[in-house]
Design a protein around this motif. Structure first.
Motif, mmCIF file in Angstrom:
data_model
loop_
_atom_site.group_PDB
_atom_site.id
_atom_site.type_symbol
_atom_site.label_atom_id
_atom_site.label_comp_id
_atom_site.label_asym_id
_atom_site.label_seq_id
_atom_site.Cartn_x
_atom_site.Cartn_y
_atom_site.Cartn_z
ATOM 1 N N TYR A 1 51.108 0.525 28.801
ATOM 2 C CA TYR A 1 50.934 -0.284 27.596
ATOM 3 C C TYR A 1 50.153 0.489 26.544
ATOM 4 C CZ TYR A 1 46.236 -1.108 29.425
ATOM 5 O OH TYR A 1 44.972 -0.939 29.906
ATOM 6 N N GLN A 2 50.293 0.024 25.312
ATOM 7 C CA GLN A 2 49.590 0.631 24.190
ATOM 8 C C GLN A 2 49.153 -0.485 23.248
ATOM 9 O OE1 GLN A 2 52.009 2.969 21.483
ATOM 10 N NE2 GLN A 2 50.354 4.462 21.339
ATOM 11 N N LEU A 3 47.841 -0.622 23.080
ATOM 12 C CA LEU A 3 47.305 -1.585 22.122
ATOM 13 C C LEU A 3 47.299 -0.945 20.736
ATOM 14 C CD1 LEU A 3 44.270 -2.889 24.152
ATOM 15 C CD2 LEU A 3 46.271 -4.218 23.507
ATOM 16 N N HIS A 4 47.652 -1.705 19.726
ATOM 17 C CA HIS A 4 47.599 -1.206 18.357
ATOM 18 C C HIS A 4 47.236 -2.352 17.425
ATOM 19 C CE1 HIS A 4 51.692 -2.807 17.817
ATOM 20 N NE2 HIS A 4 51.920 -2.298 19.003
ATOM 21 N N ARG A 5 47.078 -2.062 16.193
ATOM 22 C CA ARG A 5 46.606 -3.034 15.202
ATOM 23 C C ARG A 5 47.465 -4.291 15.149
ATOM 24 N NH1 ARG A 5 45.715 -1.444 9.007
ATOM 25 N NH2 ARG A 5 43.826 -0.568 9.879
ATOM 26 N N ASP A 6 48.752 -4.162 15.317
ATOM 27 C CA ASP A 6 49.667 -5.298 15.191
ATOM 28 C C ASP A 6 49.949 -6.014 16.504
ATOM 29 O OD1 ASP A 6 49.933 -4.811 12.462
ATOM 30 O OD2 ASP A 6 51.513 -3.334 12.824
ATOM 31 N N GLY A 7 49.355 -5.569 17.616
ATOM 32 C CA GLY A 7 49.602 -6.231 18.897
ATOM 33 C C GLY A 7 49.586 -5.248 20.053
ATOM 34 N N MET B 1 48.582 7.218 27.877
ATOM 35 C CA MET B 1 48.957 5.820 27.810
ATOM 36 C C MET B 1 48.473 5.153 29.105
ATOM 37 S SD MET B 1 52.729 4.203 27.155
ATOM 38 C CE MET B 1 53.103 5.607 26.166
ATOM 39 N N PRO B 2 47.699 4.069 28.999
ATOM 40 C CA PRO B 2 47.164 3.411 30.187
ATOM 41 C C PRO B 2 48.256 2.788 31.061
ATOM 42 C CG PRO B 2 46.013 2.694 28.210
ATOM 43 C CD PRO B 2 47.198 3.483 27.775
ATOM 44 N N HIS B 3 47.970 2.718 32.342
ATOM 45 C CA HIS B 3 48.853 2.086 33.318
ATOM 46 C C HIS B 3 48.119 0.888 33.905
ATOM 47 C CE1 HIS B 3 50.312 1.519 37.485
ATOM 48 N NE2 HIS B 3 51.473 1.597 36.872
ATOM 49 N N ALA B 4 48.831 -0.200 34.135
ATOM 50 C CA ALA B 4 48.229 -1.378 34.762
ATOM 51 C C ALA B 4 49.141 -1.872 35.873
ATOM 52 C CB ALA B 4 48.012 -2.493 33.750
ATOM 53 N N ASP B 5 48.538 -2.209 37.004
ATOM 54 C CA ASP B 5 49.312 -2.843 38.075
ATOM 55 C C ASP B 5 49.648 -4.278 37.700
ATOM 56 O OD1 ASP B 5 49.326 -0.597 39.789
ATOM 57 O OD2 ASP B 5 47.292 -1.056 40.393
ATOM 58 N N THR B 6 48.704 -4.957 37.056
ATOM 59 C CA THR B 6 48.965 -6.291 36.507
ATOM 60 C C THR B 6 48.369 -6.365 35.101
ATOM 61 O OG1 THR B 6 46.967 -7.204 37.498
ATOM 62 C CG2 THR B 6 49.000 -7.488 38.737
#
Length: 58
Positions: A24-30, A1-6
């Motif tokens: 965060y996790q991107l998927h088909r619904d958002g 699962m990716p990590h983002a500072d911003t």
């Protein structure tokens, strides 16, 4: 699962929601976001911008 500072989420009405220090996790619904405030599920996404600030090796 990716990590983002911003992480910035741009919604279809051009408003923006900003998060700091998230996974965060991107998927088909958002996008699903886990932050210190808890879990967020956002479905009205036009675009996302994620940045991870890394220290230089030098």
């Amino acid at each position: 699962m990716p990590h983002a500072d911003t992480l910035t989420v741009v919604h279809h009405d051009d408003t923006r929601t900003r998060f700091t220090d998230v996974r965060y996790q991107l998927h088909r619904d958002g996008i699903r976001i886990w932050s210190a405030d808890g879990e967020h599920a956002i479905t009205d996404i036009l675009m996302t911008q994620a940045y991870r600030h890394r220290q230089s090796d030098s």
